[in-house]
Design an enzyme around this catalytic site. Structure first.
Site, mmCIF file in Angstrom:
data_model
loop_
_atom_site.group_PDB
_atom_site.id
_atom_site.type_symbol
_atom_site.label_atom_id
_atom_site.label_comp_id
_atom_site.label_asym_id
_atom_site.label_seq_id
_atom_site.Cartn_x
_atom_site.Cartn_y
_atom_site.Cartn_z
ATOM 1 N N SER A 181 0.793 -1.225 0.000
ATOM 2 C CA SER A 181 0.000 0.000 0.000
ATOM 3 C C SER A 181 0.827 1.278 0.000
ATOM 4 O O SER A 181 0.377 2.310 -0.486
ATOM 5 C CB SER A 181 -0.963 -0.002 1.190
ATOM 6 O OG SER A 181 -0.279 -0.281 2.392
ATOM 7 N N HIS A 209 -5.543 -2.953 -2.874
ATOM 8 C CA HIS A 209 -5.196 -1.972 -3.916
ATOM 9 C C HIS A 209 -5.168 -2.569 -5.323
ATOM 10 O O HIS A 209 -4.954 -1.850 -6.288
ATOM 11 C CB HIS A 209 -3.838 -1.338 -3.608
ATOM 12 C CG HIS A 209 -3.840 -0.592 -2.322
ATOM 13 N ND1 HIS A 209 -4.292 0.701 -2.202
ATOM 14 C CD2 HIS A 209 -3.488 -0.977 -1.069
ATOM 15 C CE1 HIS A 209 -4.201 1.086 -0.950
ATOM 16 N NE2 HIS A 209 -3.711 0.087 -0.238
ATOM 17 N N LYS A 241 -11.864 1.374 -1.982
ATOM 18 C CA LYS A 241 -10.795 1.960 -2.799
ATOM 19 C C LYS A 241 -11.269 2.018 -4.252
ATOM 20 O O LYS A 241 -12.103 2.849 -4.565
ATOM 21 C CB LYS A 241 -9.505 1.179 -2.560
ATOM 22 C CG LYS A 241 -8.988 1.542 -1.163
ATOM 23 C CD LYS A 241 -7.913 0.692 -0.602
ATOM 24 C CE LYS A 241 -7.558 1.230 0.786
ATOM 25 N NZ LYS A 241 -6.891 0.264 1.643
#
Ligand SMILES: *Cc1c(COP(=O)(O)O)cnc(C)c1O
Length: 386
Positions: A181, A209, A241
């Site tokens: 990350s 992610h 996200k």
């Protein structure tokens, strides 16, 4: 009593300030879009994890509103009481199908998924082995589980193999971020899967992610590496996200999901997320699958940023993902660059220890499919000037 508490706390806070590690929050007066309103000024947003630009998408917002019309605002209780709605059920089925696994289970947040999954899979007589740079929630999950907790060197399969070989754990769980990350690099997933299999260990991947971003259809790092449940039995992804909504899920076998429903404390002892969030996420999933152009554009912007950054001599890291860190000399420099960029209309992440190892403070720049080429060029200009 409380006086002495405050005095002690103030001392600690002062120490943190002197170390240049004090955190403060920026008040944003707009939604999450490619621009943010801060102090009555619009600034370009290069710090969010909204990689596909879905956090302010109108189709998803409409679905969210319809979800509220149908289900109201709150779920009312945990999933095991009356909080488990048809909307949650549908989304779980869609996520299972999307990831090519028999089942998926929704969690309220990625943090809760990670501590809940690790705790349900290993305990006192077991071992958990984690990449040194894993996300805090994975580290916390490992520590909370009471299993013997070890970290292997970042992306180092040889070190992992050695540690697994020496481990006396009854069960052995290997845990890694898919995309790291704060660095943006990928786990060597195929090799990790080999090493895990060879040592009779289970592999868990946190694809916070990568989910939505990597792979042809956006199914994430396992799709990128073409790995299935055999190689990666525990797949975790987040929805706040690239998906632009909120929450997280775990996908895997029937036995895995049923185990989590029975034993995962952060699944059991918390209120189910609002059903409307699940309705919104279902709409988001459709866009992730359908809008190939978002991933294509994102990749073009990543290449453009890296080429431009190299030209002006920025210290990039080996990342081909939307996470593009720029290393700084010191933590003070991180703060100064961040402040200057903000004055020039650009918001980026200022990342310092303990989020990253000592001496590796950095600007964390993130790209989104919502950005224009002009915005990326303007950011490079501003970086060059400071
Ligand atoms: C953001 C993140 C999480 C936490 O997910 P939330 O849904 O924000 O709680 C977990 N793991 C990684 C790698 C993350 O980046």
């Amino acid at each position: 009593m409380s006086n002495s508490m405050d005095r002690l706390l103030q001392e600690n806070l002062e120490k943190r300030r002197l170390q240049h590690l004090y955190r403060s929050r920026v008040r944003v007066d707009s939604g999450c879009s490619e621009q943010l309103s801060i102090n009555d000024k619009l600034v370009h947003n290069f710090c969010s994890n909204d990689y596909l630009g879905l956090a302010d998408n109108a189709v998803i917002a409409d679905a969210f509103k319809k979800g509220i019309d149908q289900y109201g605002t709150g779920s009312g209780a945990s999933h095991l009481i009356n909080g488990h709605s048809k909307a949650h059920c549908d989304l779980e089925q869609q996520l299972a199908e999307f990831t090519g696994r028999p089942r998926a289970l929704l969690f309220s947040t990625g943090y809760m998924a990670n501590i809940g999954v690790i705790g349900a899979l290993v305990g006192r007589s077991d071992a958990v082995l984690e990449d040194h740079l894993n996300h805090a929630s994975l580290l916390d999950g490992g520590l909370l589980s009471r299993a013997k907790f070890q970290r292997y060197k970042h992306r180092d399969c040889i070190d992992l193999d050695k540690k697994l070989g020496a481990s006396k754990g009854a069960r052995k769980l290997v845990v890694t971020d898919g995309v790291f990350s704060m660095d943006g690099d990928l786990a060597p997933l195929a090799d990790l899967a080999d090493v895990a299999q060879k040592n009779d260990a289970w592999l868990m991947v946190d694809d916070a992610h990568g989910f939505g971003v990597l792979g042809d259809t956006g199914a994430g790092i396992v799709e990128e590496f073409n790995l299935g449940m055999q190689e990666v039995p525990v797949l975790m992804g987040t929805l706040g996200k690239a998906f632009g909504t909120y929450g997280a899920f775990v996908a895997g076998s029937e036995a895995l999901i049923e185990t989590l429903i029975q034993f995962s404390r952060s699944y059991i002892y918390t209120t189910a997320p609002p059903p409307a969030v699940a309705v919104a996420t279902s709409a988001s999933l459709e866009l992730v699958k359908k809008d190939h152009w978002r991933r294509d554009k994102l990749n073009q912007l990543i290449a453009r940023f890296r080429a431009g950054a190299e030209q002006i001599g920025l210290r990039l890291m080996t990342s081909n993902t939307p996470i593009q860190p720029v290393l700084m000399e010191s933590d003070t420099q991180v703060l100064e660059a961040n402040k200057k960029l903000l004055e020039n209309g650009f918001m980026v992440g200022a990342i310092r220890p303990p989020t990253v190892p000592e001496g590796t403070g950095r600007l964390r720049i993130t790209l989104s499919a919502n950005h224009s080429e002009q915005q990326v060029d303007a950011l490079l200009d501003a970086l060059d000037r400071c």
